[in-house]
Design a protein around this motif. Sequence first.
Motif, PDB file in Angstrom:
ATOM      1  N   LEU A 191      24.638  38.488  18.655  1.00  0.00           N
ATOM      2  CA  LEU A 191      24.142  36.944  18.825  1.00  0.00           C
ATOM      3  C   LEU A 191      25.455  36.298  19.281  1.00  0.00           C
ATOM      4  N   PRO A 192      25.138  35.956  20.849  1.00  0.00           N
ATOM      5  CA  PRO A 192      26.200  34.996  21.345  1.00  0.00           C
ATOM      6  C   PRO A 192      26.040  33.669  21.392  1.00  0.00           C
ATOM      7  N   ARG A 193      27.042  32.952  20.926  1.00  0.00           N
ATOM      8  CA  ARG A 193      26.886  31.583  20.509  1.00  0.00           C
ATOM      9  C   ARG A 193      27.657  30.511  21.226  1.00  0.00           C
ATOM     10  N   GLN A 241      28.190  35.196  34.400  1.00  0.00           N
ATOM     11  CA  GLN A 241      29.134  36.434  34.525  1.00  0.00           C
ATOM     12  C   GLN A 241      28.485  37.592  33.516  1.00  0.00           C
ATOM     13  N   CYS A 242      27.257  37.138  32.880  1.00  0.00           N
ATOM     14  CA  CYS A 242      26.542  37.926  31.766  1.00  0.00           C
ATOM     15  C   CYS A 242      26.126  39.139  32.694  1.00  0.00           C
ATOM     16  N   PRO A 243      26.612  40.423  32.247  1.00  0.00           N
ATOM     17  CA  PRO A 243      26.172  41.593  33.006  1.00  0.00           C
ATOM     18  C   PRO A 243      24.694  42.029  32.505  1.00  0.00           C
ATOM     19  N   GLY A 244      24.360  41.308  31.371  1.00  0.00           N
ATOM     20  CA  GLY A 244      22.896  41.690  30.625  1.00  0.00           C
ATOM     21  C   GLY A 244      22.100  40.875  31.358  1.00  0.00           C
ATOM     22  N   ARG A 245      22.248  39.761  32.134  1.00  0.00           N
ATOM     23  CA  ARG A 245      21.285  38.888  32.982  1.00  0.00           C
ATOM     24  C   ARG A 245      20.435  38.347  31.805  1.00  0.00           C
ATOM     25  N   LEU A 246      20.956  38.229  30.426  1.00  0.00           N
ATOM     26  CA  LEU A 246      20.016  37.544  29.434  1.00  0.00           C
ATOM     27  C   LEU A 246      20.096  35.865  29.494  1.00  0.00           C
ATOM     28  N   ARG A 247      20.791  35.410  30.239  1.00  0.00           N
ATOM     29  CA  ARG A 247      20.796  33.922  29.876  1.00  0.00           C
ATOM     30  C   ARG A 247      20.336  33.302  31.060  1.00  0.00           C
ATOM     31  N   PHE A 248      19.421  32.095  30.555  1.00  0.00           N
ATOM     32  CA  PHE A 248      18.642  31.409  31.615  1.00  0.00           C
ATOM     33  C   PHE A 248      19.252  29.846  31.268  1.00  0.00           C
ATOM     34  N   SER A 267      31.173  32.691  21.640  1.00  0.00           N
ATOM     35  CA  SER A 267      31.570  34.111  20.788  1.00  0.00           C
ATOM     36  C   SER A 267      30.516  34.769  20.779  1.00  0.00           C
ATOM     37  N   VAL A 268      30.791  36.068  20.535  1.00  0.00           N
ATOM     38  CA  VAL A 268      29.636  36.861  20.183  1.00  0.00           C
ATOM     39  C   VAL A 268      29.708  37.571  18.873  1.00  0.00           C
ATOM     40  N   GLU A 269      28.696  37.649  18.000  1.00  0.00           N
ATOM     41  CA  GLU A 269      28.716  38.232  16.732  1.00  0.00           C
ATOM     42  C   GLU A 269      27.832  39.499  16.526  1.00  0.00           C
ATOM     43  N   ASN A 273      17.517  40.593  22.972  1.00  0.00           N
ATOM     44  CA  ASN A 273      17.013  41.837  23.270  1.00  0.00           C
ATOM     45  C   ASN A 273      17.832  42.535  24.345  1.00  0.00           C
ATOM     46  N   LYS A 274      18.560  41.704  25.198  1.00  0.00           N
ATOM     47  CA  LYS A 274      19.076  42.252  26.155  1.00  0.00           C
ATOM     48  C   LYS A 274      20.778  42.248  26.352  1.00  0.00           C
ATOM     49  N   CYS A 275      21.390  41.589  24.957  1.00  0.00           N
ATOM     50  CA  CYS A 275      22.727  41.627  24.892  1.00  0.00           C
ATOM     51  C   CYS A 275      23.477  42.802  24.501  1.00  0.00           C
ATOM     52  N   LEU A 276      24.566  43.021  25.161  1.00  0.00           N
ATOM     53  CA  LEU A 276      25.327  44.264  25.152  1.00  0.00           C
ATOM     54  C   LEU A 276      26.469  44.122  24.092  1.00  0.00           C
ATOM     55  N   GLY A 277      26.626  43.020  23.770  1.00  0.00           N
ATOM     56  CA  GLY A 277      27.845  42.788  22.860  1.00  0.00           C
ATOM     57  C   GLY A 277      29.152  43.006  23.822  1.00  0.00           C
ATOM     58  N   CYS A 278      29.056  42.822  25.036  1.00  0.00           N
ATOM     59  CA  CYS A 278      30.528  43.052  26.052  1.00  0.00           C
ATOM     60  C   CYS A 278      31.426  41.996  26.055  1.00  0.00           C
ATOM     61  N   GLN A 279      31.011  40.880  25.335  1.00  0.00           N
ATOM     62  CA  GLN A 279      32.075  39.799  25.464  1.00  0.00           C
ATOM     63  C   GLN A 279      32.444  39.369  26.724  1.00  0.00           C
ATOM     64  N   THR A 280      31.948  39.872  27.878  1.00  0.00           N
ATOM     65  CA  THR A 280      32.301  39.265  29.048  1.00  0.00           C
ATOM     66  C   THR A 280      32.179  37.473  28.999  1.00  0.00           C
ATOM     67  N   CYS A 281      31.140  37.127  28.336  1.00  0.00           N
ATOM     68  CA  CYS A 281      30.867  35.637  28.368  1.00  0.00           C
ATOM     69  C   CYS A 281      32.059  35.078  27.531  1.00  0.00           C
ATOM     70  N   THR A 282      32.488  35.703  26.529  1.00  0.00           N
ATOM     71  CA  THR A 282      33.664  35.156  25.741  1.00  0.00           C
ATOM     72  C   THR A 282      34.854  34.995  26.754  1.00  0.00           C
TER      73      THR A 282
HETATM   74  S1  SF4 Z   1      28.039  38.634  28.612  1.00  0.00           S
HETATM   75 FE1  SF4 Z   1      25.941  38.515  28.187  1.00  0.00          FE
HETATM   76  S2  SF4 Z   1      25.624  40.972  27.584  1.00  0.00           S
HETATM   77 FE2  SF4 Z   1      27.942  40.356  27.255  1.00  0.00          FE
HETATM   78  S3  SF4 Z   1      27.999  39.559  25.132  1.00  0.00           S
HETATM   79 FE3  SF4 Z   1      27.792  37.952  26.414  1.00  0.00          FE
HETATM   80  S4  SF4 Z   1      25.749  37.479  26.467  1.00  0.00           S
HETATM   81 FE4  SF4 Z   1      25.835  39.475  25.760  1.00  0.00          FE
END
Ligand code: SF4
Lengths: 345, 599
Positions: free
Chosen positions: A140-142, A222-229, A48-50, A19-28
């Motif tokens: 969907l980040p994977r 580094q996830c700016p959405g702070r959605l990862r635990f 990757s983020v789909e 619910n919080k993923c922005l698709g920003c690909q910072t994680c990628t």
């Molecule tokens: S860094 Fe976080 S918010 Fe950005 S795409 Fe990856 S999981 Fe989503």
Amino acid sequence: MRYDIPKPLRQVSMVLDLNKCLGCQTCTIACKKLWNTDEGTDYSYWNSVETLPGRGFPAGVHDPATGGRTVEGGVRRGVVPNLDTAYGRAWTFNHEEARASAGAPDKIWIRPRETVKWGPNFDEDQGQGDYPKDNHYFYLPRLCNHCTHPACVDACPRAAIAKRREDGIVLVDQDRCHGYRFCVEACPYKKVYYDHVRQVSTKCIFCLPRIEEGVAPACARQCPGRLRFVGYRDDEQGPIWKLVEKWKVAIPLHPEYGLGPNVFYVPPMSPPKLDAEGRPTGEPRIPVSYLESLFGAAVHPALEALLAERARRRRGEASELMDLLIAYDWQQNFRLPPRQREVLG
Amino acid sequence: MTLADGREVRVAPVGTLLKEHLEPWTFEHAAQVTGLHVEQIRLFAEGWAQAKRPMVLSSWGANRYMHSDLMNRTKLLCLALKGALGRKGAGYQSTGWVDLDGFSNAMRMEKSGLRGRLAVLFSSITPGELFNSVLDVVRKRKTELEATLEGETKYLNHKLCTTDVVEVNLKSPGYRAALEREQQGLSPRPLGAYYDEAHEKGWSPGLPRKGPPKVFFSGGANLLRRNNLPQYLKAYQLDEMELIVDVNPKFTFTGMHADYILPAAGWYEKPGIKYNVAHVPYLHYTDAAVPPLAESKDEYEIYWLLSREIERLAKERDLPVFDGCGRGPIDWKTLHQRYSNQGTLGQKDAEKLTEEILRSGATEGMTIQGLKQTGIARYTSTGTDVAATSLHNPDWKGEGVLTTLTRFTEHKEPWPTYSGRITTFIDHPWFVEFREQFATHKTSPKAGGDHPFQFVSCHARWSIHSTWRDTPMMLRLQRGEPQVWVNPGDAERIGLEDYAYAEIFNDYGSVRMRVKLSGLVRPGVAYYYHAWEPHQFPNHESYKWLIPGLVNPLHMAGDYGHIRHGMNRYQPGSAVQDTRIGIRPWTGQATGAKPVVQV
Ligand code: SF4
Ligand code: SF4
């Protein structure tokens, strides 16, 4: 099963709140910069983020029977994704020629030298439905699921892949690996990549040098959405246990593959579809049947729990679940006591 | 009633006028204009009416239409009607900055320490003016805020050698003619008439430079990439320059057309602070992770070296003191002395300057050492809140919710409007002329001609403006070439497939981009993420060659309460979102911008 995979002492795990993923690909990019800048892994993305609904990365990854296990528990031979049409080649560019042509009558512009057929994020934000009634998509980040019953481990005839005893991280021993790619074929999540220069398989190591120091993986930090635990599955004080076991809102992707993933997702709630008058209907934009095709039947109670707790919070009542997911104190997303650093031989 | 001069006038309360003005705006009428369904509007209105704490978070994107001010005034009207402005958890959050007074000090200081700081204070106002100001405040003729604001405005408008792109563009007769042609009929009088009047009356400070510029010196920017209709900027200004220099961490399009590029260190090759909009109330620190590559240098160092060289040459040639931009004499023979605070700042002393910036009201207790440890630090107040801010909260000390504008609500200082109150009514002569006394709806003008798609832009995900815009790693996340995002239904109608090349055209010519399908795009809109470099397009011409960048004359109005020029606060912008384009399949035909119209 070919190998008797010993149960690790503990299992490290990640929960991602979609619910919080922005698709920003910072994680990628965090992951790619850290681990995969070599020529042989230029096309690969441990993280990757789909955009879904969509074809995924590699393309077709959510199609049935891309690998996994048979009903009997054996390894099912799947597919090795095509470099051009499924992964997408890491295109190279012509910056220098473009700059050199600045003063010339015929200008050369920056563009990929190779033919572009697919790539990570190729169908970004495409989604489905009609604007404005029911257009929808989510991200969907994977990453590798560090499965409890990993198909990659079973598929390897050289026993080059193992699950670490200390934390259940699944690792390829690249000295043993002969580059047969059975693991690439078998993993239905397509999270083993072949390094075509060094000719060995590579995969997500859950940032183990960081984990050993008690620091969360780069994709999570580094996830700016702070959605990862991030934490251990058996830590009842930690967010993983609370979200997976207590609240049961975090569920695995494609449980039907039978691999027992240790990465879990909080499924996305979505705003309602609009009727012909532009009025919101009671129906979510993302069809629940679609979510079920990804997360199985557990998505129903998970969504119900989320909606119920959200409604509570809206009424001004307390909700441990919502407080957790909002991540007021982001540091609490990670519970990773530092460990004695293992010396890798 | 009868006025002092005997004239009879009719008087009506603004509230009554406002009611009358809003009368025709039924849900049905609004639905017709917006294309939304009546029910959607009703639902929103009911939600708004019931909301206990309505808040509008309005960012820069809200300011990129010709009639953005009308949109923003409407939002403010809705908030005012709810009594939401300046109330906790409600009100208006726009892109306010926490004001770092230390920054403006550091920028202006010519000596280190307290002496330098005091000199800054007296450089913008004379001791006499300061005395009068203090007297005004003591006698309550002015609030402290008003007095400080006056000093600040005076400095910005009359001392600092600064201007904005609209001013630069309109100063060029060729560019001005192009814009006037584009904006014909959009205002009662031609654009230039307002520009001239604003300058005659001193509403717009302009840039009273004595002669045409000879050197274009670019730092921290990429003007030739960013300006609208760059073909006009190039033809009428850049091509006339004797010298173009670009100081930049990136090899930009502007740099490609420069005589010299002075490579600046990359973001992680130099220490520095970043401060961002106030709804994220933290100061950010970036450490140097690696040393600068090759000969590149921290900008501070580049200017340190450059000013030293200029000073040396000026002395050698015994250059006279001159007034280049019409805002007072500048002595180049002391340039480096002043830059280096009389030699107290050395070539590598960028951090000393940062320390000076950290002597701000909003950064109490922050040190570079501390920031190196934590990376971020929460502001301790909203700063001096003089200009360029919409925060105005004297009570906020870094804790809890930052409610904006409480200076005028809880603290009861008069609003900086003509009436001293929240006002929905502006009877400035130009606003009367435009019939914009109250917020209303005006249709988006068709910039670039009558073509079916509205060409709308947004900040990019894969770059910060043009920084990293052409980095291979980022390009691999977005198909490698500039894309125009269209609704799948529209694409089908035109006969365009995903990833195909399309010709994007309007009255200024055409460019080629890849088609990207997305369900997020509203039918009739063509969407693009901005900041592609022109050399990522065939002919090295980006969509900017098609975007006229409309100028709203009202933004040059002045001398009326809050309607007065203020840098980054009230000044004309270049509105891009009204641009219209057509899209057709590309089947090999030549594309390109039309030649610049000669005047
Ligand atoms: S860094 Fe976080 S918010 Fe950005 S795409 Fe990856 S999981 Fe989503
Ligand atoms: S996700 Fe794939 S690579 Fe990762 S452990 Fe499971 S089977 Fe192996």
